[in-house]
Design an enzyme around this catalytic site. Structure first.
Site, mmCIF file in Angstrom:
data_model
loop_
_atom_site.group_PDB
_atom_site.id
_atom_site.type_symbol
_atom_site.label_atom_id
_atom_site.label_comp_id
_atom_site.label_asym_id
_atom_site.label_seq_id
_atom_site.Cartn_x
_atom_site.Cartn_y
_atom_site.Cartn_z
ATOM 1 N N TRP B 43 0.841 -1.219 0.000
ATOM 2 C CA TRP B 43 0.000 0.000 0.000
ATOM 3 C C TRP B 43 0.869 1.261 0.000
ATOM 4 O O TRP B 43 0.350 2.341 0.109
ATOM 5 C CB TRP B 43 -0.905 -0.035 1.232
HETATM 6 C C1 FAD Z 1 -7.195 6.382 2.810
HETATM 7 C C2 FAD Z 1 -8.106 6.515 3.984
HETATM 8 C C3 FAD Z 1 -8.396 7.751 4.494
HETATM 9 C C4 FAD Z 1 -9.210 7.889 5.600
HETATM 10 N N1 FAD Z 1 -9.374 9.131 6.100
HETATM 11 C C5 FAD Z 1 -9.986 9.295 7.289
HETATM 12 C C6 FAD Z 1 -9.946 10.568 7.926
HETATM 13 O O1 FAD Z 1 -9.375 11.536 7.412
HETATM 14 N N2 FAD Z 1 -10.553 10.684 9.143
HETATM 15 C C7 FAD Z 1 -11.175 9.641 9.749
HETATM 16 O O2 FAD Z 1 -11.669 9.821 10.854
HETATM 17 N N3 FAD Z 1 -11.231 8.420 9.163
HETATM 18 C C8 FAD Z 1 -10.640 8.223 7.945
HETATM 19 N N4 FAD Z 1 -10.632 6.968 7.350
HETATM 20 C C9 FAD Z 1 -11.555 5.929 7.858
HETATM 21 C C10 FAD Z 1 -11.038 5.051 9.002
HETATM 22 O O3 FAD Z 1 -9.764 4.615 8.702
HETATM 23 C C11 FAD Z 1 -11.988 3.865 9.188
HETATM 24 O O4 FAD Z 1 -13.278 4.361 9.342
HETATM 25 C C12 FAD Z 1 -11.665 2.994 10.400
HETATM 26 O O5 FAD Z 1 -10.327 2.596 10.379
HETATM 27 C C13 FAD Z 1 -12.582 1.762 10.454
HETATM 28 O O6 FAD Z 1 -12.278 1.004 11.597
HETATM 29 P P1 FAD Z 1 -12.430 -0.589 11.646
HETATM 30 O O7 FAD Z 1 -12.011 -1.036 12.989
HETATM 31 O O8 FAD Z 1 -13.749 -0.989 11.162
HETATM 32 O O9 FAD Z 1 -11.378 -1.141 10.552
HETATM 33 P P2 FAD Z 1 -9.783 -1.144 10.616
HETATM 34 O O10 FAD Z 1 -9.286 0.037 11.349
HETATM 35 O O11 FAD Z 1 -9.320 -1.346 9.234
HETATM 36 O O12 FAD Z 1 -9.428 -2.442 11.487
HETATM 37 C C14 FAD Z 1 -9.684 -3.763 11.091
HETATM 38 C C15 FAD Z 1 -8.649 -4.657 11.745
HETATM 39 O O13 FAD Z 1 -9.006 -6.024 11.639
HETATM 40 C C16 FAD Z 1 -7.868 -6.802 11.316
HETATM 41 N N5 FAD Z 1 -8.328 -8.036 10.660
HETATM 42 C C17 FAD Z 1 -8.981 -8.111 9.476
HETATM 43 N N6 FAD Z 1 -9.289 -9.386 9.196
HETATM 44 C C18 FAD Z 1 -8.835 -10.141 10.227
HETATM 45 C C19 FAD Z 1 -8.859 -11.540 10.498
HETATM 46 N N7 FAD Z 1 -9.423 -12.395 9.658
HETATM 47 N N8 FAD Z 1 -8.287 -11.981 11.641
HETATM 48 C C20 FAD Z 1 -7.702 -11.100 12.500
HETATM 49 N N9 FAD Z 1 -7.656 -9.776 12.286
HETATM 50 C C21 FAD Z 1 -8.224 -9.293 11.165
HETATM 51 C C22 FAD Z 1 -7.074 -5.881 10.417
HETATM 52 O O14 FAD Z 1 -5.727 -6.274 10.312
HETATM 53 C C23 FAD Z 1 -7.273 -4.527 11.099
HETATM 54 O O15 FAD Z 1 -6.327 -4.295 12.099
HETATM 55 C C24 FAD Z 1 -9.811 6.762 6.220
HETATM 56 C C25 FAD Z 1 -9.530 5.497 5.703
HETATM 57 C C26 FAD Z 1 -8.687 5.368 4.598
HETATM 58 C C27 FAD Z 1 -8.343 4.014 4.085
HETATM 59 S S1 SF4 Z 2 4.801 -2.007 5.531
HETATM 60 FE FE1 SF4 Z 2 6.138 -1.625 3.785
HETATM 61 S S2 SF4 Z 2 5.949 -3.435 2.473
HETATM 62 FE FE2 SF4 Z 2 4.265 -3.481 3.941
HETATM 63 S S3 SF4 Z 2 2.554 -2.544 2.809
HETATM 64 FE FE3 SF4 Z 2 3.548 -0.935 4.028
HETATM 65 S S4 SF4 Z 2 5.066 -0.024 2.639
HETATM 66 FE FE4 SF4 Z 2 4.436 -1.970 1.734
#
Ligand code: FAD
Ligand code: SF4
Ligand code: SF4
Lengths: 614, 149
Positions: B43
């Site tokens: 990423w």
């Molecule tokens: C590019 C981008 C910009 C954003 N900008 C903003 C912003 O400016 N402000 C804001 O407030 N929010 C922003 N967000 C949104 C925010 O990141 C999400 O709303 C939030 O992270 C959602 O939380 P979550 O716990 O549902 O998912 P996540 O934070 O993604 O957590 C999910 C977790 O589950 C784990 N997992 C998944 N599958 C498994 C499995 N099978 N077994 C064990 N572990 C697993 C993953 O590794 C991860 O750690 C942005 C997101 C992105 C991608």
């Molecule tokens: S930790 Fe490094 S190798 Fe892994 S997704 Fe991020 S940039 Fe890519």
């Protein structure tokens, strides 16, 4: 023989098991640690909790903050905003619940050491827009992970959770989860009284725009593997609004964020001929969605529609006009730091293509669709609402409990609650964490797990390693085997099916019932082929199970898309056979469930209760 | 390719393997040094780059759309509480940025045991931990009794 261990089984007993240590999971762990002082709280994460999930690279804004103590916004205002943006359909009970608690969460983040930007005149948090506040959030994830780990009794990193376990006597009650260590190969059995699924949303359901080396530069993280849906679906949990996939208008290729550009830097878009174009599509949209086009602010999907149509008729590229704003050195700094703080890949694209936004405009585009529940979209589990005011038909158990007993959802996993973002996902995790502890306090008998079921799952989980070893001996070399496909080959098949039949970029987001039926037919065959994935090593075994979760989710998305016979969110997707919004028949939630006994997908409608006036 | 590792700088410590959210930094069995095993699942999140004690990891933008000759370098200094960036364009122009990353010492967040245990009444109320104090308003708002007619 592989060097890793696939024989050993490690059993972990927990009261509360949190699956996924992202924003929802860290919130759940943090809160459960307080209420469940005499209980064992365990969080399990497939990566490393310090940098896992959608916020791994940081964020530059907290997108959900009321500012109630300054009289800036009230929770009712946020409900109106989210409802408007989602074309009328949100769970207002759940959304209000997040909004009323979220300020306390953000104040804790501040106290823990997250650098907040402040308005030099008022001393308040620096607003980027009505709901957003600006932060220096490079370490946002490590900071909240520290708080979660202080509350957790145990944290397990690098365990890919593959399946949920149910009670031997009551198949509609959760009893834990299984998975494997991506490092040691050990099989893990977590026995728990309550399970909170917070495993994030889904990228790589639909084919991304870059399909070579750059396929990982999706807007949502490539590791957002749909486990939030792929885990509960097989045990029969009900989902809602799974058709409500999101398409993002972002800087081209890097998917750099545009929020701060529009709201804070006051940059604006235009077509290739220097024209404002959104107003040109007003009549077109009015014909499709009626009065919804007159709402303020214009719903996200409708703005996408204008951009997509403008490109379709040959007036692209669409540009972000940055030259005026970037003459101001402060704004230039904010513009760049915005990328470095949350989407570094966009800075890489600009550096590589010699794009200095001070001197030239930059292209925007619309992404492929993603499935998630925390942004301007609300796919996820159908959960019970808060005790103090949720309508009776939205309340059957503890707050955020799914339709399976003892199983809770937070963040992207929880449906109906758009616009919660990072702070709201953490807050929803906290709500679920407290509710799960209350559930356990009231619980009579501890759920029991069938040992035969564990042995069966263990064989299923590791089978792809065997499939590879056996099949590999059949051929000389290379990647083409008649007996197995690799996880990447399976993923690319999935992305192609969803892209071409379920409203991806190939058809400019268009689909219809016959296309969806054909898609379902091909998905069915892909599901059968999942029994023939060959995994070379533990890394590929993780990819295999991520693919399983993505396929489950895709089937759910496709059934939901077929069920809703209207075009509710033009700009996210279009039903060619039902090209208009239809409030008479479809001002409802779609609920879908895979019946574990019959194997059928069951669809129904649920009413949308409006709790807050206009 | 996203990330790549300079052969002469990497000492095989494994920090990048430990942190990568995508599980794609692995140690090469022959050279005992790290490399990106699956660049198309990277990423460009820079988690590994920030973590590497030898500054051995760099990023070359995805071949599909990033012409050669650029670089975006980072130095994260947790003890100082800052992160510094140097952006170099293909045509050689440079830009530098520095931001704070944390305002309190690492590890300073308190544990539940540092706070009083919840009372039975608190379990039954809608308040979450630290509420209503942390809300900075008198009481948690509710919709109870305010349902729309
Ligand atoms: C590019 C981008 C910009 C954003 N900008 C903003 C912003 O400016 N402000 C804001 O407030 N929010 C922003 N967000 C949104 C925010 O990141 C999400 O709303 C939030 O992270 C959602 O939380 P979550 O716990 O549902 O998912 P996540 O934070 O993604 O957590 C999910 C977790 O589950 C784990 N997992 C998944 N599958 C498994 C499995 N099978 N077994 C064990 N572990 C697993 C993953 O590794 C991860 O750690 C942005 C997101 C992105 C991608
Ligand atoms: S930790 Fe490094 S190798 Fe892994 S997704 Fe991020 S940039 Fe890519
Ligand atoms: S962190 Fe740096 S030095 Fe350590 S293995 Fe990775 S690349 Fe090599």
């Amino acid at each position: 023989m592989p060097w890793f261990n696939t024989k050993r089984t490690i059993t972990v007993d927990a009261d509360v098991l949190v699956i996924g240590g992202g924003f929802g999971g860290c919130g759940a762990t943090y809160e459960a640690g307080h209420w469940g002082r005499d209980m064992k709280v365990v969080v399990v994460e497939k990566a490393n909790i310090e940098r896992s999930g959608a916020v791994a690279q940081g964020l530059y804004a907290i997108n959900c903050y009321m500012g109630m103590h300054w009289g800036e916004n009230q929770p009712e205002d946020h409900v109106r905003y989210a409802r408007n943006d989602l074309m009328g359909l949100v769970r207002e009970d759940l959304g209000y619940d997040i909004a009323r608690h979220v300020d306390a969460t953000v104040h804790k983040f501040d106290e823990w050491g997250l650098p907040m930007m402040r308005d030099p005149e008022t001393g308040r948090y620096q607003r980027e827009g009505k709901w957003q506040i600006m932060i220096h959030g490079e370490s946002y994830k490590p900071i909240i992970a520290e708080a979660a780990q202080k509350s957790a009794d145990e944290t397990y990193n690098r365990i890919m959770v593959t399946h949920l376990l149910t009670d031997r006597k009551n198949p509609n009650r959760v009893a834990g989860a299984v998975g494997f260590s991506v490092r040691s190969g050990d099989f893990y059995v977590f026995r728990a009284k309550a399970v909170i699924v917070a495993a994030g949303g889904a990228s790589h359901i639909f084919r991304p725009r870059a399909i070579g080396e750059g396929m990982g530069r999706t807007w949502y993280a490539p590791w957002s593997s749909a486990s939030a849906y792929g885990l509960p679906l097989p045990i029969g949990a009900k989902m809602t609004q799974m058709e409500n996939r999101i398409v993002l208008a972002r800087f081209k290729d890097g998917y750099g964020p545009v929020g701060a550009y529009f709201l804070h830097l006051k940059t604006y878009t235009k077509n290739a001929y220097d024209e404002e174009y959104e107003s040109k599509w007003y009549d077109d949209l009015k014909g499709m969605v009626g009065d919804y086009i007159d709402r303020e602010p214009v719903p996200t999907c409708l703005r996408n529609h204008a951009m997509i149509q403008e490109m379709k008729v040959g007036r692209g590229p669409i540009y972000m006009e940055t030259r005026e704003a970037f003459q101001d050195p402060h704004k230039e700094q904010v513009g760049w730091e915005n990328f470095l703080g949350m989407t570094i890949g966009q800075a890489v694209v600009w550096a590589s293509q010699n794009i200095d936004p001070k001197e030239r405009m930059s292209e925007l585009t619309t992404s492929e669709p993603y499935v998630m529940g925390s942004h301007a979209t609300c796919s996820g589990a159908w959960t019970s609402g808060p005790d103090d005011y949720a309508p009776a038909d939205y309340r059957w158990g503890y707050n955020r409990m799914m339709t399976v007993e003892g199983l809770f959802a937070a963040g992207d996993a929880c449906g109906g609650t758009a616009h919660k973002f990072s702070s709201g996902s953490f807050t929803e995790g906290r709500i679920a964490g407290k509710a799960a502890v209350n559930y356990i306090k009231d619980l009579g008998e501890t759920p029991q797990i069938d040992n035969a079921e564990i042995e069966r799952l263990k064989a299923v989980v590791y089978r792809p390693l065997e499939t590879y070893q056996v099949g590999r001996n059949e051929i000389v070399a290379g990647t083409v085997s008649p007996s197995y496909i690799s996880p990447l080959q399976g993923l690319q098949r999935l992305e192609k099916i969803m892209d071409e039949y379920c409203g991806g970029i190939a058809t400019q987001y268009m689909t219809n019932a016959p296309m969806l039926d054909r898609g379902l037919e091909l998905l069915e065959m892909l599901r059968e082929d999942l029994d023939h994935i060959g995994a070379e090593d533990l890394h590929q075994l993780q990819r295999t199970w991520e693919l399983h979760h993505r396929v489950w989710t895709s089937e759910s998305v496709t059934h939901h898309t077929k069920f809703r016979e209207e075009t509710r969110w033009p700009g996210y997707y279009y039903r060619g056979d039902h090209p208009k919004l239809d409030d008479d028949d479809w001002h409802v939630f779609t609920l879908g469930r895979h019946n574990p006994d019959s194997g059928d997908w069951e669809m129904e409608k649920a009413p949308v209760h409006h709790l807050v006036d206009d | 390719m996203p990330t790549f590792v300079y052969m002469t700088r990497c000492d095989g410590c494994g920090e990048c393997v430990d942190i990568c959210p995508s599980d794609i930094m692995h140690i090469d069995k022959t050279y005992r040094r790290a490399y990106n095993i699956e660049p198309n699942m990277c990423w460009e999140c820079y988690s590994c780059v920030k973590m590497c004690p030898q500054h051995a990891i760099d990023v070359r933008g995805y071949a599909d759309f990033a012409p050669l000759g650029h670089s975006v370098r980072v130095r994260r200094e947790p003890e100082k509480g800052t992160i510094s960036w140097k952006i170099k364009f293909r045509d050689g122009r440079e830009k530098d940025f520095v931001s704070p990353i944390r305002t309190t010492p690492w590890g300073s967040i308190e544990e539940p045991e540092d706070f009083p245990a919840p009372t039975e009444e608190e379990f039954k109320s809608q308040d979450l931990w630290h509420e209503p104090a942390a809300l900075k308003i008198d009481a948690l708002p509710t919709l109870a009794g305010k349902e729309k007619a």
